[in-house]
Write a protein that holds these residues in place. Structure first.
Motif, PDB file in Angstrom:
ATOM      1  N   PHE A   1     -26.383  38.018 -17.277  1.00  0.00           N
ATOM      2  CA  PHE A   1     -27.395  37.842 -16.248  1.00  0.00           C
ATOM      3  C   PHE A   1     -26.691  37.717 -14.905  1.00  0.00           C
ATOM      4  CE2 PHE A   1     -28.856  35.758 -20.105  1.00  0.00           C
ATOM      5  CZ  PHE A   1     -30.131  36.265 -20.268  1.00  0.00           C
ATOM      6  N   GLY A   2     -27.391  38.003 -13.833  1.00  0.00           N
ATOM      7  CA  GLY A   2     -26.759  37.798 -12.537  1.00  0.00           C
ATOM      8  C   GLY A   2     -27.668  38.129 -11.387  1.00  0.00           C
ATOM      9  N   LYS A   3     -27.225  37.664 -10.239  1.00  0.00           N
ATOM     10  CA  LYS A   3     -27.952  37.944  -9.009  1.00  0.00           C
ATOM     11  C   LYS A   3     -26.975  37.823  -7.850  1.00  0.00           C
ATOM     12  CE  LYS A   3     -32.243  36.978  -6.730  1.00  0.00           C
ATOM     13  NZ  LYS A   3     -33.530  36.338  -6.808  1.00  0.00           N
ATOM     14  N   ASP A   4     -27.053  38.764  -6.932  1.00  0.00           N
ATOM     15  CA  ASP A   4     -26.224  38.730  -5.728  1.00  0.00           C
ATOM     16  C   ASP A   4     -27.115  38.362  -4.550  1.00  0.00           C
ATOM     17  OD1 ASP A   4     -24.181  39.605  -7.324  1.00  0.00           O
ATOM     18  OD2 ASP A   4     -24.259  41.678  -6.625  1.00  0.00           O
ATOM     19  N   ALA A   5     -26.625  37.449  -3.738  1.00  0.00           N
ATOM     20  CA  ALA A   5     -27.334  37.060  -2.521  1.00  0.00           C
ATOM     21  C   ALA A   5     -26.311  37.090  -1.396  1.00  0.00           C
ATOM     22  CB  ALA A   5     -27.942  35.670  -2.683  1.00  0.00           C
TER      23      ALA A   5
ATOM     24  N   HIS B   1     -25.238  34.729   0.425  1.00  0.00           N
ATOM     25  CA  HIS B   1     -24.365  33.565   0.474  1.00  0.00           C
ATOM     26  C   HIS B   1     -23.518  33.366  -0.783  1.00  0.00           C
ATOM     27  CE1 HIS B   1     -28.114  32.365  -1.357  1.00  0.00           C
ATOM     28  NE2 HIS B   1     -27.579  31.243  -1.790  1.00  0.00           N
ATOM     29  N   LEU B   2     -23.973  33.917  -1.926  1.00  0.00           N
ATOM     30  CA  LEU B   2     -23.186  33.807  -3.153  1.00  0.00           C
ATOM     31  C   LEU B   2     -23.632  34.844  -4.171  1.00  0.00           C
ATOM     32  CD1 LEU B   2     -25.157  32.337  -5.438  1.00  0.00           C
ATOM     33  CD2 LEU B   2     -24.508  30.298  -4.221  1.00  0.00           C
ATOM     34  N   ASP B   3     -22.748  35.113  -5.135  1.00  0.00           N
ATOM     35  CA  ASP B   3     -23.048  35.966  -6.287  1.00  0.00           C
ATOM     36  C   ASP B   3     -22.962  35.091  -7.529  1.00  0.00           C
ATOM     37  OD1 ASP B   3     -23.045  38.047  -4.465  1.00  0.00           O
ATOM     38  OD2 ASP B   3     -21.034  38.711  -4.995  1.00  0.00           O
ATOM     39  N   PHE B   4     -23.897  35.282  -8.452  1.00  0.00           N
ATOM     40  CA  PHE B   4     -23.984  34.454  -9.648  1.00  0.00           C
ATOM     41  C   PHE B   4     -23.957  35.340 -10.891  1.00  0.00           C
ATOM     42  CE2 PHE B   4     -26.987  33.071 -12.913  1.00  0.00           C
ATOM     43  CZ  PHE B   4     -26.362  31.906 -13.344  1.00  0.00           C
TER      44      PHE B   4
ATOM     45  N   VAL C   1     -20.408  31.788 -13.652  1.00  0.00           N
ATOM     46  CA  VAL C   1     -19.429  31.987 -12.582  1.00  0.00           C
ATOM     47  C   VAL C   1     -20.202  32.201 -11.283  1.00  0.00           C
ATOM     48  CG1 VAL C   1     -17.611  33.490 -11.687  1.00  0.00           C
ATOM     49  CG2 VAL C   1     -17.766  33.075 -14.134  1.00  0.00           C
ATOM     50  N   VAL C   2     -19.719  31.587 -10.206  1.00  0.00           N
ATOM     51  CA  VAL C   2     -20.322  31.758  -8.886  1.00  0.00           C
ATOM     52  C   VAL C   2     -19.229  32.158  -7.905  1.00  0.00           C
ATOM     53  CG1 VAL C   2     -21.518  30.608  -6.982  1.00  0.00           C
ATOM     54  CG2 VAL C   2     -22.128  30.065  -9.334  1.00  0.00           C
ATOM     55  N   ARG C   3     -19.473  33.206  -7.140  1.00  0.00           N
ATOM     56  CA  ARG C   3     -18.567  33.598  -6.057  1.00  0.00           C
ATOM     57  C   ARG C   3     -19.269  33.252  -4.750  1.00  0.00           C
ATOM     58  NH1 ARG C   3     -17.195  39.622  -5.774  1.00  0.00           N
ATOM     59  NH2 ARG C   3     -16.230  39.087  -7.748  1.00  0.00           N
ATOM     60  N   ILE C   4     -18.670  32.345  -4.000  1.00  0.00           N
ATOM     61  CA  ILE C   4     -19.258  31.866  -2.752  1.00  0.00           C
ATOM     62  C   ILE C   4     -18.711  32.698  -1.599  1.00  0.00           C
ATOM     63  CG2 ILE C   4     -19.401  29.879  -1.215  1.00  0.00           C
ATOM     64  CD1 ILE C   4     -19.202  28.134  -3.773  1.00  0.00           C
ATOM     65  N   HIS C   5     -19.603  33.133  -0.696  1.00  0.00           N
ATOM     66  CA  HIS C   5     -19.205  34.007   0.407  1.00  0.00           C
ATOM     67  C   HIS C   5     -18.953  33.272   1.728  1.00  0.00           C
ATOM     68  CE1 HIS C   5     -19.796  37.501  -2.027  1.00  0.00           C
ATOM     69  NE2 HIS C   5     -21.044  37.138  -2.294  1.00  0.00           N
ATOM     70  N   HIS C   6     -19.684  32.195   1.999  1.00  0.00           N
ATOM     71  CA  HIS C   6     -19.512  31.486   3.267  1.00  0.00           C
ATOM     72  C   HIS C   6     -20.093  30.076   3.152  1.00  0.00           C
ATOM     73  CE1 HIS C   6     -23.718  32.345   4.108  1.00  0.00           C
ATOM     74  NE2 HIS C   6     -23.473  33.642   3.953  1.00  0.00           N
ATOM     75  N   ARG C   7     -20.158  29.379   4.253  1.00  0.00           N
ATOM     76  CA  ARG C   7     -20.595  27.978   4.267  1.00  0.00           C
ATOM     77  C   ARG C   7     -21.988  27.799   3.652  1.00  0.00           C
ATOM     78  NH1 ARG C   7     -20.422  25.043   9.850  1.00  0.00           N
ATOM     79  NH2 ARG C   7     -18.513  26.240   9.750  1.00  0.00           N
ATOM     80  N   GLY C   8     -22.887  28.738   3.900  1.00  0.00           N
ATOM     81  CA  GLY C   8     -24.225  28.643   3.310  1.00  0.00           C
ATOM     82  C   GLY C   8     -24.173  28.619   1.790  1.00  0.00           C
ATOM     83  N   GLY C   9     -23.260  29.408   1.216  1.00  0.00           N
ATOM     84  CA  GLY C   9     -23.087  29.408  -0.233  1.00  0.00           C
ATOM     85  C   GLY C   9     -22.526  28.090  -0.739  1.00  0.00           C
ATOM     86  N   ARG C  10     -21.602  27.506   0.025  1.00  0.00           N
ATOM     87  CA  ARG C  10     -21.039  26.203  -0.359  1.00  0.00           C
ATOM     88  C   ARG C  10     -22.121  25.120  -0.319  1.00  0.00           C
ATOM     89  NH1 ARG C  10     -16.604  28.409   2.159  1.00  0.00           N
ATOM     90  NH2 ARG C  10     -17.081  27.537   4.212  1.00  0.00           N
TER      91      ARG C  10
END
Length: 93
Positions: free
Chosen positions: A18-22, A24-27, A43-52
């Protein structure tokens, strides 16, 4: 089977990804179902402060949500399994 909580990206054997890209983050989440185990990995890949910030807000809820996903998966697998009588007749024709 009920609708998945996130879009299904792939299925192979007993595993569903399953997954979703946004912005601010990818899940990604992997649900692996075998004969005697169900395993969930995320697993989560954080892109910037909003994702954190988003991750920090959900961090405390994640264990409860993961357990809920596993409970639903267990229930679905258990309800789709053959009954004891059906298994007995399969082995004792």
């Amino acid at each position: 089977m009920r609708r998945a909580p996130f879009p299904v990206l792939a299925r192979r054997g007993g595993e569903t990804l399953f997954g979703k890209d946004a912005g601010h983050l990818d899940f990604r989440a992997s649900l692996l179902v075998t004969d005697d185990h169900i395993t969930l990995g995320t697993v989560v890949r954080i892109h910037h402060r909003g994702g954190r910030l988003h991750r920090a807000a959900l961090r405390r809820l994640h264990p409860f949500a993961a357990r809920g996903v596993l409970r639903r998966a267990h229930r679905e697998v258990a309800l789709s399994a053959p009954t004891a009588g059906e298994r007995w007749w399969t082995h004792h024709p």
